[in-house]
Design a protein around this motif. Structure first.
Motif, mmCIF file in Angstrom:
data_model
loop_
_atom_site.group_PDB
_atom_site.id
_atom_site.type_symbol
_atom_site.label_atom_id
_atom_site.label_comp_id
_atom_site.label_asym_id
_atom_site.label_seq_id
_atom_site.Cartn_x
_atom_site.Cartn_y
_atom_site.Cartn_z
ATOM 1 N N TYR A 124 -8.059 -4.745 -1.692
ATOM 2 C CA TYR A 124 -8.950 -3.625 -1.961
ATOM 3 C C TYR A 124 -9.073 -3.465 -3.477
ATOM 4 C CZ TYR A 124 -10.876 1.097 -1.761
ATOM 5 O OH TYR A 124 -11.667 2.192 -1.904
ATOM 6 N N TYR A 125 -10.305 -3.430 -3.970
ATOM 7 C CA TYR A 125 -10.548 -3.378 -5.410
ATOM 8 C C TYR A 125 -10.728 -1.944 -5.885
ATOM 9 C CZ TYR A 125 -12.487 -4.653 -9.953
ATOM 10 O OH TYR A 125 -12.716 -4.800 -11.300
ATOM 11 N N VAL A 126 -9.959 -1.544 -6.905
ATOM 12 C CA VAL A 126 -10.120 -0.225 -7.514
ATOM 13 C C VAL A 126 -10.603 -0.324 -8.952
ATOM 14 C CG1 VAL A 126 -8.398 0.837 -6.011
ATOM 15 C CG2 VAL A 126 -7.698 0.005 -8.245
ATOM 16 N N GLY A 127 -10.528 -1.508 -9.550
ATOM 17 C CA GLY A 127 -11.078 -1.712 -10.879
ATOM 18 C C GLY A 127 -10.164 -1.377 -12.038
ATOM 19 N N ARG A 128 -8.992 -0.856 -11.774
ATOM 20 C CA ARG A 128 -8.029 -0.531 -12.832
ATOM 21 C C ARG A 128 -6.664 -1.089 -12.440
ATOM 22 N NH1 ARG A 128 -9.742 3.699 -16.362
ATOM 23 N NH2 ARG A 128 -7.936 3.031 -17.548
ATOM 24 N N LYS A 129 -5.777 -1.206 -13.422
ATOM 25 C CA LYS A 129 -4.435 -1.741 -13.155
ATOM 26 C C LYS A 129 -3.702 -0.914 -12.109
ATOM 27 C CE LYS A 129 -3.620 -3.500 -17.823
ATOM 28 N NZ LYS A 129 -2.767 -3.351 -19.028
ATOM 29 N N ILE A 130 -2.967 -1.628 -11.242
ATOM 30 C CA ILE A 130 -2.103 -0.989 -10.254
ATOM 31 C C ILE A 130 -0.698 -1.507 -10.530
ATOM 32 C CG2 ILE A 130 -1.611 -0.656 -7.806
ATOM 33 C CD1 ILE A 130 -4.589 -1.499 -7.314
ATOM 34 N N THR A 131 0.143 -0.648 -11.091
ATOM 35 C CA THR A 131 1.477 -1.093 -11.505
ATOM 36 C C THR A 131 2.614 -0.344 -10.827
ATOM 37 O OG1 THR A 131 1.427 0.391 -13.415
ATOM 38 C CG2 THR A 131 0.654 -1.870 -13.767
ATOM 39 N N GLY A 132 2.313 0.711 -10.092
ATOM 40 C CA GLY A 132 3.351 1.484 -9.416
ATOM 41 C C GLY A 132 3.625 0.959 -8.019
ATOM 42 N N ARG A 133 4.778 1.309 -7.505
ATOM 43 C CA ARG A 133 5.168 0.908 -6.149
ATOM 44 C C ARG A 133 4.431 1.759 -5.120
ATOM 45 N NH1 ARG A 133 11.332 -0.151 -4.142
ATOM 46 N NH2 ARG A 133 10.783 -0.946 -2.097
ATOM 47 N N ALA A 134 3.964 1.129 -4.066
ATOM 48 C CA ALA A 134 3.260 1.827 -2.992
ATOM 49 C C ALA A 134 4.256 2.518 -2.065
ATOM 50 C CB ALA A 134 2.407 0.830 -2.209
ATOM 51 N N ALA A 135 3.725 3.304 -1.132
ATOM 52 C CA ALA A 135 4.537 3.975 -0.108
ATOM 53 C C ALA A 135 3.810 3.854 1.225
ATOM 54 C CB ALA A 135 4.755 5.436 -0.475
ATOM 55 N N LEU A 136 4.573 3.861 2.302
ATOM 56 C CA LEU A 136 4.031 3.735 3.655
ATOM 57 C C LEU A 136 4.423 4.918 4.509
ATOM 58 C CD1 LEU A 136 5.024 0.085 4.667
ATOM 59 C CD2 LEU A 136 2.707 0.951 4.556
ATOM 60 N N ASP A 137 3.549 5.272 5.449
ATOM 61 C CA ASP A 137 3.954 6.103 6.570
ATOM 62 C C ASP A 137 3.427 5.426 7.826
ATOM 63 O OD1 ASP A 137 1.271 6.857 6.953
ATOM 64 O OD2 ASP A 137 1.530 8.867 6.135
ATOM 65 N N ALA A 138 3.410 6.096 8.949
ATOM 66 C CA ALA A 138 3.009 5.465 10.202
ATOM 67 C C ALA A 138 1.522 5.115 10.242
ATOM 68 C CB ALA A 138 3.354 6.382 11.377
ATOM 69 N N THR A 139 0.725 5.728 9.375
ATOM 70 C CA THR A 139 -0.724 5.531 9.426
ATOM 71 C C THR A 139 -1.293 4.854 8.185
ATOM 72 O OG1 THR A 139 -0.831 7.582 10.712
ATOM 73 C CG2 THR A 139 -2.908 6.733 9.839
#
Length: 189
Positions: free
Chosen positions: A160-175
């Motif tokens: 998925y493209y957002v156009g800016r740097k992504i450097t942080g850790r993601a998080a998940l839930d059930a959805t």
């Protein structure tokens, strides 16, 4: 208790006295150490390992240390800097690097078994869901979902493209999977 001291060396401290139990000299370590245990059939701890990032001359290494003794078990070398702590699962260690690559490293032997390339540096620790999908962002502006196949290969599921740097850790839930980027937005996919 495990951590890095001011010089970047990895140190094990006695939890009662606070004194040093062992120390592993590194050239430089700036990431969190990751602690992992393996259990026997009775649920007792069979072995414990510390995984840490070590840098030398702009080359990143993941070092696996015996948590009781500090003895080096193996060292994996990336081709450039490693900007995030590894993700340790039941059967692998996932390592991201500045040369745009996610590696799946054999947990016992420290050798790369698969890799996935992006078009930009990866500077965050990936996360994994119950279906063995790894999620992480890159400085190329994409957020990636990479499937760990049954044979161990790493295959793009979507990005998925957002156009800016992504450097942080993601998080998940059930959805959803959540992440932020340098555009100062939080995304939920």
């Amino acid at each position: 208790i495990y951590g890095a001291d001011a010089s970047g060396d990895i140190v094990a401290y006695d939890k009662n006295s606070g004194s040093s139990v062992w120390e592993y000299k590194t050239h430089f370590s700036q990431q969190d150490v990751v602690y992992d245990e393996e259990y026997d059939e009775n649920g007792a701890v069979k072995s414990a390992t510390i995984y840490a990032v070590e840098e030398y001359l702009h080359i990143g290494h993941i070092v696996a240390l015996d948590a009781l003794t500090g003895e080096s078990l193996w060292k994996f070398s990336a081709e450039s800097m490693i900007y995030a702590a590894p993700l340790v699962t039941e059967d692998a260690v996932f390592v991201v690097s500045g040369e745009n690559t996610l590696y799946r490293v054999h947990k016992k032997y420290g050798v790369a078994q698969a890799s996935f390339a992006t078009t930009g540096k990866i500077q965050s620790t990936p996360i994994i869901d119950e279906n063995n999908v790894l999620y992480f962002g890159s400085v190329d502006g994409y957020f990636y979902a990479v499937q760990k196949e049954d044979d161990g290969d790493l295959v793009l599921k979507w990005k998925y493209y957002v156009g800016r740097k992504i450097t942080g850790r993601a998080a998940l839930d059930a959805t959803y999977v959540y992440f932020s980027s340098e555009d100062k937005r939080v995304y939920a996919l």
